[in-house]
Design a protein around this motif. Structure first.
Motif, short mmCIF file in Angstrom:
data_model
loop_
_atom_site.label_atom_id
_atom_site.label_comp_id
_atom_site.label_asym_id
_atom_site.label_seq_id
_atom_site.Cartn_x
_atom_site.Cartn_y
_atom_site.Cartn_z
N GLY A 144 0.81 -1.22 0.00
CA GLY A 144 0.00 0.00 0.00
C GLY A 144 0.84 1.26 0.00
N ASP A 145 0.30 2.33 0.56
CA ASP A 145 0.96 3.63 0.61
C ASP A 145 1.95 3.65 1.78
OD1 ASP A 145 1.74 6.27 0.83
OD2 ASP A 145 -0.29 7.08 0.80
N PRO A 146 3.27 3.72 1.53
CA PRO A 146 4.24 3.69 2.64
C PRO A 146 4.18 4.93 3.51
CG PRO A 146 5.34 4.13 0.56
CD PRO A 146 3.91 3.82 0.23
N ASN A 147 3.47 5.97 3.09
CA ASN A 147 3.36 7.20 3.89
C ASN A 147 2.10 7.24 4.74
OD1 ASN A 147 5.76 8.35 2.82
ND2 ASN A 147 4.62 8.73 0.93
N ARG A 148 1.30 6.19 4.68
CA ARG A 148 0.04 6.15 5.44
C ARG A 148 0.11 5.03 6.47
NH1 ARG A 148 -5.94 5.11 2.92
NH2 ARG A 148 -7.07 5.38 4.87
N PRO A 149 -0.12 5.35 7.75
CA PRO A 149 -0.04 4.31 8.77
C PRO A 149 -1.14 3.28 8.63
CG PRO A 149 -0.81 6.36 9.72
CD PRO A 149 -0.44 6.65 8.30
N LYS A 150 -0.84 2.05 9.01
CA LYS A 150 -1.82 0.96 8.97
C LYS A 150 -2.59 0.86 10.27
CE LYS A 150 -0.41 -0.12 4.94
NZ LYS A 150 -1.07 0.53 3.85
N ALA A 151 -1.96 1.25 11.39
CA ALA A 151 -2.62 1.21 12.70
C ALA A 151 -1.91 2.20 13.61
CB ALA A 151 -2.56 -0.19 13.28
N GLY A 152 -2.60 2.62 14.67
CA GLY A 152 -1.97 3.57 15.56
C GLY A 152 -2.67 3.76 16.89
N ILE A 153 -1.96 4.41 17.78
CA ILE A 153 -2.48 4.83 19.08
C ILE A 153 -2.15 6.32 19.19
CG2 ILE A 153 -2.35 4.54 21.59
CD1 ILE A 153 -1.09 1.76 21.03
N TRP A 154 -3.15 7.14 19.49
CA TRP A 154 -2.90 8.57 19.63
C TRP A 154 -3.90 9.17 20.58
CZ3 TRP A 154 -4.84 6.04 15.50
CH2 TRP A 154 -6.09 6.41 15.04
N LEU A 155 -3.68 10.42 20.94
CA LEU A 155 -4.58 11.12 21.86
C LEU A 155 -5.34 12.21 21.12
CD1 LEU A 155 -2.25 11.66 24.95
CD2 LEU A 155 -3.91 9.82 24.56
N TYR A 156 -6.56 12.46 21.59
CA TYR A 156 -7.36 13.58 21.09
C TYR A 156 -7.69 14.46 22.28
CZ TYR A 156 -11.10 16.17 18.79
OH TYR A 156 -11.87 17.17 18.27
N GLU A 157 -7.26 15.71 22.23
CA GLU A 157 -7.45 16.67 23.32
C GLU A 157 -8.67 17.55 23.04
OE1 GLU A 157 -5.65 17.04 26.08
OE2 GLU A 157 -4.08 15.61 25.58
N THR A 158 -9.54 17.68 24.03
CA THR A 158 -10.68 18.60 23.94
C THR A 158 -10.73 19.41 25.23
OG1 THR A 158 -12.33 17.19 24.97
CG2 THR A 158 -11.97 16.89 22.60
N ALA A 159 -11.58 20.41 25.25
CA ALA A 159 -11.74 21.22 26.47
C ALA A 159 -12.29 20.38 27.62
CB ALA A 159 -12.65 22.40 26.19
N SER A 160 -13.00 19.30 27.31
CA SER A 160 -13.61 18.48 28.37
C SER A 160 -12.77 17.27 28.76
CB SER A 160 -15.00 18.02 27.94
OG SER A 160 -14.91 17.24 26.76
N GLY A 161 -11.66 17.02 28.08
CA GLY A 161 -10.83 15.88 28.48
C GLY A 161 -9.93 15.37 27.38
N THR A 162 -9.23 14.32 27.70
CA THR A 162 -8.30 13.68 26.78
C THR A 162 -8.83 12.29 26.47
OG1 THR A 162 -6.46 14.88 27.75
CG2 THR A 162 -5.92 12.94 26.45
N TYR A 163 -8.83 11.92 25.20
CA TYR A 163 -9.31 10.61 24.76
C TYR A 163 -8.17 9.87 24.09
CZ TYR A 163 -13.72 12.98 25.47
OH TYR A 163 -14.75 13.67 26.02
N MET A 164 -8.00 8.59 24.47
CA MET A 164 -7.01 7.75 23.80
C MET A 164 -7.72 6.99 22.70
SD MET A 164 -4.52 4.75 25.22
CE MET A 164 -3.28 5.84 25.86
N LEU A 165 -7.17 7.06 21.50
CA LEU A 165 -7.79 6.42 20.34
C LEU A 165 -6.89 5.32 19.80
CD1 LEU A 165 -8.88 9.72 18.58
CD2 LEU A 165 -10.27 8.26 20.05
N PHE A 166 -7.51 4.24 19.37
CA PHE A 166 -6.83 3.15 18.70
C PHE A 166 -7.49 2.99 17.35
CE2 PHE A 166 -6.76 2.45 23.22
CZ PHE A 166 -5.48 2.00 23.48
N GLY A 167 -6.71 2.82 16.31
CA GLY A 167 -7.35 2.71 15.01
C GLY A 167 -6.51 2.03 13.97
N THR A 168 -7.19 1.68 12.88
CA THR A 168 -6.53 1.11 11.72
C THR A 168 -6.99 1.89 10.49
OG1 THR A 168 -8.29 -0.50 11.37
CG2 THR A 168 -6.42 -1.20 12.71
N SER A 169 -6.18 1.86 9.44
CA SER A 169 -6.58 2.55 8.22
C SER A 169 -7.44 1.62 7.36
CB SER A 169 -5.35 3.00 7.44
OG SER A 169 -4.60 1.88 7.06
N ALA A 170 -8.17 2.21 6.46
CA ALA A 170 -9.06 1.42 5.60
C ALA A 170 -8.29 0.67 4.55
CB ALA A 170 -10.07 2.34 4.94
#
Length: 170
Positions: A144-170
């Motif tokens: 596939g595209d070597p510049n696009r991650p296949k899976a990851g763990i990252w954080l999403y910051e909002t005014a109401s809190g921090t969310y940990m996200l886990f995901g895979t690409s389509a």
């Protein structure tokens, strides 16, 4: 310029300005170079001698030849690169491409309420509301595209809190 005999040179500066210590010939690089040679452990030592004395060593380990950045003041190996190319932080025998050792584990979640220096791996970024922070991603170079991650763990910051996200690409 040579100090020593032709068979046991202690110090040499050749016609290109390269410096050799413990060698009769300097090889492998045409730019500016300092070459240290010896059997067993060989070290390049940097020492800070003013109000906060600190001594660091860049050591080649015997017998296996790993490269070690050593805090000689504390007597600890801080970074190791072994002959397989594995990098170890706070371990002298890494078993993977990158191994980070932290022997300060806890049986409770109290480390989340303590200082960040208790983290085994710390990713730091500037806060931006409603933004994703850098994370850890997995990718394949040959699929596939070597510049696009296949899976990851990252954080999403909002005014109401921090969310940990886990995901895979389509």
């Amino acid at each position: 310029f040579i100090i020593g005999s032709s068979t046991a040179t202690s110090f040499i500066v050749d016609e290109k300005g390269r410096v050799g210590i413990g060698t009769t010939t300097i090889s492998g690089f045409n730019g500016r170079l300092v070459q240290l040679s010896g059997t067993g452990n060989t070290a390049y030592i940097l020492e800070k001698t003013d109000e906060t004395v600190r001594k660091w060593g860049w050591v080649t380990g015997a017998p296996s030849g790993e490269m070690i950045f050593q805090d000689m003041t504390a007597g600890l190996n801080r970074l190791t690169i072994n002959t397989s190319g594995y990098i170890g932080i706070a371990t002298s025998s890494p078993k993977a491409n990158l191994e980070i050792y932290d022997g300060d584990e806890s049986t409770t979640l109290t480390n989340f309420t303590q200082a960040v220096n208790n983290a085994g791996l710390l990713i730091t970024t500037d806060y931006t509301a409603n933004a994703y922070t850098p994370g850890i991603f997995w990718n394949f170079e040959n699929i596939g595209d070597p510049n696009r991650p296949k899976a990851g763990i990252w954080l999403y910051e909002t005014a109401s809190g921090t969310y940990m996200l886990f995901g895979t690409s389509a």
